[in-house]
Design a protein around this motif. Structure first.
Motif, mmCIF file in Angstrom:
data_model
loop_
_atom_site.group_PDB
_atom_site.id
_atom_site.type_symbol
_atom_site.label_atom_id
_atom_site.label_comp_id
_atom_site.label_asym_id
_atom_site.label_seq_id
_atom_site.Cartn_x
_atom_site.Cartn_y
_atom_site.Cartn_z
ATOM 1 N N ARG A 365 57.091 53.316 60.084
ATOM 2 C CA ARG A 365 56.486 54.654 60.152
ATOM 3 C C ARG A 365 54.979 54.571 59.888
ATOM 4 N NH1 ARG A 365 59.041 56.819 56.099
ATOM 5 N NH2 ARG A 365 61.057 56.866 57.161
ATOM 6 N N SER A 366 54.592 53.758 58.878
ATOM 7 C CA SER A 366 53.160 53.603 58.548
ATOM 8 C C SER A 366 52.400 52.955 59.703
ATOM 9 C CB SER A 366 53.000 52.738 57.281
ATOM 10 O OG SER A 366 53.592 53.364 56.178
ATOM 11 N N GLU A 367 53.011 51.937 60.328
ATOM 12 C CA GLU A 367 52.357 51.265 61.459
ATOM 13 C C GLU A 367 52.247 52.208 62.648
ATOM 14 O OE1 GLU A 367 50.132 48.348 62.039
ATOM 15 O OE2 GLU A 367 51.734 47.490 60.823
ATOM 16 N N THR A 368 53.255 53.076 62.827
ATOM 17 C CA THR A 368 53.218 54.049 63.927
ATOM 18 C C THR A 368 52.122 55.078 63.685
ATOM 19 O OG1 THR A 368 55.596 53.743 64.262
ATOM 20 C CG2 THR A 368 54.604 55.676 65.285
ATOM 21 N N ASN A 369 51.950 55.482 62.413
ATOM 22 C CA ASN A 369 50.870 56.425 62.113
ATOM 23 C C ASN A 369 49.509 55.785 62.373
ATOM 24 O OD1 ASN A 369 49.890 59.007 61.049
ATOM 25 N ND2 ASN A 369 49.073 57.746 59.391
ATOM 26 N N ARG A 370 49.401 54.495 62.051
ATOM 27 C CA ARG A 370 48.167 53.769 62.385
ATOM 28 C C ARG A 370 47.927 53.805 63.888
ATOM 29 N NH1 ARG A 370 47.643 47.269 62.662
ATOM 30 N NH2 ARG A 370 45.476 47.167 63.336
ATOM 31 N N MET A 371 48.994 53.643 64.658
ATOM 32 C CA MET A 371 48.897 53.681 66.122
ATOM 33 C C MET A 371 48.476 55.074 66.600
ATOM 34 S SD MET A 371 51.821 52.526 68.852
ATOM 35 C CE MET A 371 51.467 52.455 70.616
ATOM 36 N N ALA A 372 48.997 56.123 65.928
ATOM 37 C CA ALA A 372 48.635 57.501 66.295
ATOM 38 C C ALA A 372 47.150 57.755 66.031
ATOM 39 C CB ALA A 372 49.492 58.491 65.511
ATOM 40 N N LEU A 373 46.647 57.245 64.900
ATOM 41 C CA LEU A 373 45.215 57.382 64.588
ATOM 42 C C LEU A 373 44.363 56.646 65.626
ATOM 43 C CD1 LEU A 373 45.355 56.891 60.709
ATOM 44 C CD2 LEU A 373 44.426 58.904 61.879
ATOM 45 N N LEU A 374 44.853 55.484 66.043
ATOM 46 C CA LEU A 374 44.135 54.698 67.058
ATOM 47 C C LEU A 374 44.119 55.432 68.401
ATOM 48 C CD1 LEU A 374 42.768 51.888 67.605
ATOM 49 C CD2 LEU A 374 44.997 51.160 68.468
ATOM 50 N N ALA A 375 45.255 56.069 68.751
ATOM 51 C CA ALA A 375 45.318 56.833 70.003
ATOM 52 C C ALA A 375 44.322 57.993 69.960
ATOM 53 C CB ALA A 375 46.734 57.356 70.227
ATOM 54 N N LEU A 376 44.219 58.643 68.791
ATOM 55 C CA LEU A 376 43.241 59.742 68.629
ATOM 56 C C LEU A 376 41.819 59.208 68.780
ATOM 57 C CD1 LEU A 376 42.588 62.691 67.964
ATOM 58 C CD2 LEU A 376 42.747 62.099 65.535
ATOM 59 N N GLU A 377 41.543 58.043 68.176
ATOM 60 C CA GLU A 377 40.218 57.416 68.334
ATOM 61 C C GLU A 377 39.940 57.114 69.807
ATOM 62 O OE1 GLU A 377 39.549 53.916 65.954
ATOM 63 O OE2 GLU A 377 40.436 54.853 64.181
ATOM 64 N N CYS A 378 40.975 56.661 70.498
ATOM 65 C CA CYS A 378 40.855 56.323 71.923
ATOM 66 C C CYS A 378 40.474 57.579 72.731
ATOM 67 C CB CYS A 378 42.177 55.746 72.411
ATOM 68 S SG CYS A 378 42.013 54.628 73.809
ATOM 69 N N VAL A 379 41.126 58.700 72.410
ATOM 70 C CA VAL A 379 40.812 59.970 73.079
ATOM 71 C C VAL A 379 39.367 60.362 72.769
ATOM 72 C CG1 VAL A 379 41.327 62.443 73.161
ATOM 73 C CG2 VAL A 379 43.204 60.780 73.121
ATOM 74 N N ASP A 380 38.977 60.282 71.488
ATOM 75 C CA ASP A 380 37.616 60.660 71.081
ATOM 76 C C ASP A 380 36.565 59.820 71.798
ATOM 77 O OD1 ASP A 380 38.277 62.715 69.358
ATOM 78 O OD2 ASP A 380 38.385 61.444 67.578
ATOM 79 N N GLU A 381 36.771 58.497 71.817
ATOM 80 C CA GLU A 381 35.783 57.614 72.462
ATOM 81 C C GLU A 381 35.749 57.823 73.972
ATOM 82 O OE1 GLU A 381 35.294 53.493 71.588
ATOM 83 O OE2 GLU A 381 35.737 53.769 69.462
#
Length: 562
Positions: A365-381
């Protein structure tokens, strides 16, 4: 007569070298097609054990028959953050040994099989239906062309054996090891293949034009020249990748330096462990027939040279493996700078806790949340890139998308491993939901990639949107970004009350996308918009809408409806 022979030599050397390089390329590409993906996976999955790294580098290079391909892959992995500098140095040290297999193969007297190999390989490549057989045909074809090119080069040198001028030139090589090292390095830099220059050295030596000691010096120089490939591959990469390429040069250069000091002892050692007299010359027709060579040739020198090449790299690897850290520090000092890169390692998942499924599930679950944060960063960039149109931002975006792909694979594998343990029905449902979330997050990364590629097309084709269309894309992009951010926070909180707001935000994006399509059609009808910008505009709003779809799918997984 001398002019005829020099033209014959030039044409024979050019044609033979061309065939050798072409054969090497076809054979290496065939081998990489058969084993390449597995080789990349093996390299990417390395541990920090330097000895394992060296062994993997040796094995991969021996299989794909290209140290250049291995070192370029390694530089790429370091550039992407998939491999540390110490790991990379270990792999490249091993690759140096693996590449010597080519010289060992050439030293076998199998030139007579070159033409049959070309014939069989061509038939397999042209007429086989199965891909694996086609690739095997390419390997066989490349192998045959390589050896045929080798024989052409050797034959080109045969007529000049009696030329006193050529003998004087090659005496310089024999008598001046430093000059021979420089020539070997320069030849390898020019042809960009240490295997090819070793092929030339073997042809010269077998024809009796240079002594074994002169050949050894040339081989040492070729080991320096081959490092240029990795350094060229590192141009434009990050600091760690440039350090890896420099390390390749350093240990080959330092190895050649101490080996030159010990050259007489090294030559004596090779002679002691290799059968036959390296500088024995065939003097009679009977001997020539016995060895399958021409009068004036050296029958044993090829094996001596191949063993020299292998032993030098084995000794050098054994010397530098224990002090990889020192080499890494030296490369770090010589290539200064702070290297900002993503952490391509798993942060929370640890396979050792699989026997405790609740803890393992918490890690997933923690690794998936890290992935979700990364996806958000990807959208932002991605939004920043579309706004600024700065191509320098693409490298960071590509790395983030690569990391999303990596996390998807690793998390799914981990979740599958948990599901195979004795677990409760509730845990089984959560595993299913997390798998859906992970797959949807990876899809968000894919649609971000589509968007920045569309942005790249806009820049390359100098396409401009009307001010109205630009504002519409920004509006849809912002609403999509807000939706992704909202769902990421909901996942982090494990909020089960989000479905109404999530449905509202999804409907809002769908409605806006449909409205923007209609607006675009109206602008086309009135001539306010042309076709090319219009196609990119439609593709962009479609990709934003798809991000919205996958974000809504994550919301459904969070509340247990997927």
């Amino acid at each position: 007569m001398t002019g005829f022979f020099s033209q014959d030599l030039l044409f024979g050397l050019m044609g033979g070298l061309g065939l050798f390089l072409f054969g090497m390329k076809i054979m290496s590409e065939g081998l990489q097609k058969v084993a390449g993906n597995r080789m990349r996976k093996i390299l990417a999955a390395l541990t920090n054990n330097r000895y394992v790294a060296a062994f993997v580098g040796l094995a991969v290079t021996a299989i794909i028959q290209s140290s250049s391909a291995t070192t370029v892959m390694v530089v790429g992995f370091v550039n992407a953050g998939l491999m540390s500098l110490v790991q990379a140095i270990g792999v490249v040290l091993g690759a140096n040994i693996g590449t010597t297999i080519t010289a060992q193969l050439i030293a076998f007297k199998i030139t007579k099989f070159a033409l049959p190999a070309i014939g069989i390989g061509t038939l397999m490549k042209l007429f086989c239906k199965d891909k694996k057989n086609i690739y095997l045909g390419e390997i066989l074809l490349g192998f045959g062309i390589l050896f045929y090119g080798m024989s052409v080069m050797k034959e080109a040198f045969d007529p000049i054996k009696g030329s006193e001028q050529f003998r004087q030139v090659f005496l310089l090589v024999d008598n001046h090891p430093l000059l021979a090292v420089a020539i070997g390095a320069l030849m390898t830099v020019i042809v960009q293949s240490s295997s090819a220059t070793i092929g030339i050295t073997l042809a010269l030596a077998t024809s009796g034009l240079i002594s074994f000691e002169g050949s050894v010096a040339l081989i040492l120089g070729e080991n320096i020249g081959t490092t240029v490939t990795a350094n060229l591959a590192a141009i434009g990469t990050n600091v760690a990748a440039r350090r890896t390429a420099l390390s390749h040069f350093l240990f080959n250069f330092l190895g050649v330096t101490y080996m030159l000091v010990l050259l007489p002892y090294f030559v004596e050692f090779v002679n002691a462990i290799t059968p036959g007299d390296a500088d024995l010359v065939v003097t009679t027709q009977q001997q020539a027939h016995e060895f399958g060579l021409a009068v004036g040739d050296k029958p044993y020198i090829a094996r001596h040279i191949a063993n020299t090449h292998t032993l030098f790299n084995i000794i050098n690897t054994l010397v530098f493996l224990p002090i990889i850290g020192v080499l890494a520090n030296l490369a770090t000092r010589l290539v200064p700078g702070k290297d900002s890169q993503l952490d391509f390692q798993l942060k929370y998942i640890d396979s050792r806790v699989l026997n405790t499924p609740p803890l393992a599930l918490s890690q997933a679950r923690s690794e998936t949340n890290r992935m979700a944060l990364l996806a958000l960063e990807c959208v932002d960039e991605t939004l920043q890139f579309l706004d600024k149109a700065d191509l320098r931002m693409l490298e960071s975006l590509r790395k983030k998308e690569d990391l999303l792909d990596l996390l998807q694979r690793e998390i799914i594998d981990f979740l599958v491993a948990i599901s195979q343990r004795p677990i409760s029905q509730e845990a089984s449902r959560e595993i299913s939901s997390l798998m859906h979330v992970v797959n949807d997050l990876e899809k968000i990364g894919d649609y971000c990639e589509n968007l920045w590629q569309l942005g790249e097309r806009r820049i390359e084709q100098r396409i401009r949107f009307s001010s109205v269309a630009e504002a519409e894309v920004v509006d849809l992009a912002q609403k999509t970004r807000e939706f992704v951010s909202f769902i990421q926070k909901a996942f982090e909180r494990r909020d089960q009350t989000i479905i109404e707001k999530a449905q509202f935000m999804e409907n809002q994006i769908d409605t806006l996308e449909a409205q923007l399509r209609d607006n675009h059609i109206q602008r086309l009808n009135t001539g306010e918009c042309s076709v090319n910008p219009g196609l990119i505009f439609i593709d962009m709003i479609h990709n934003f809408e798809k991000i919205g779809d996958h974000t809504h799918s994550i919301a459904r997984a969070i509340i247990g409806k997927k």
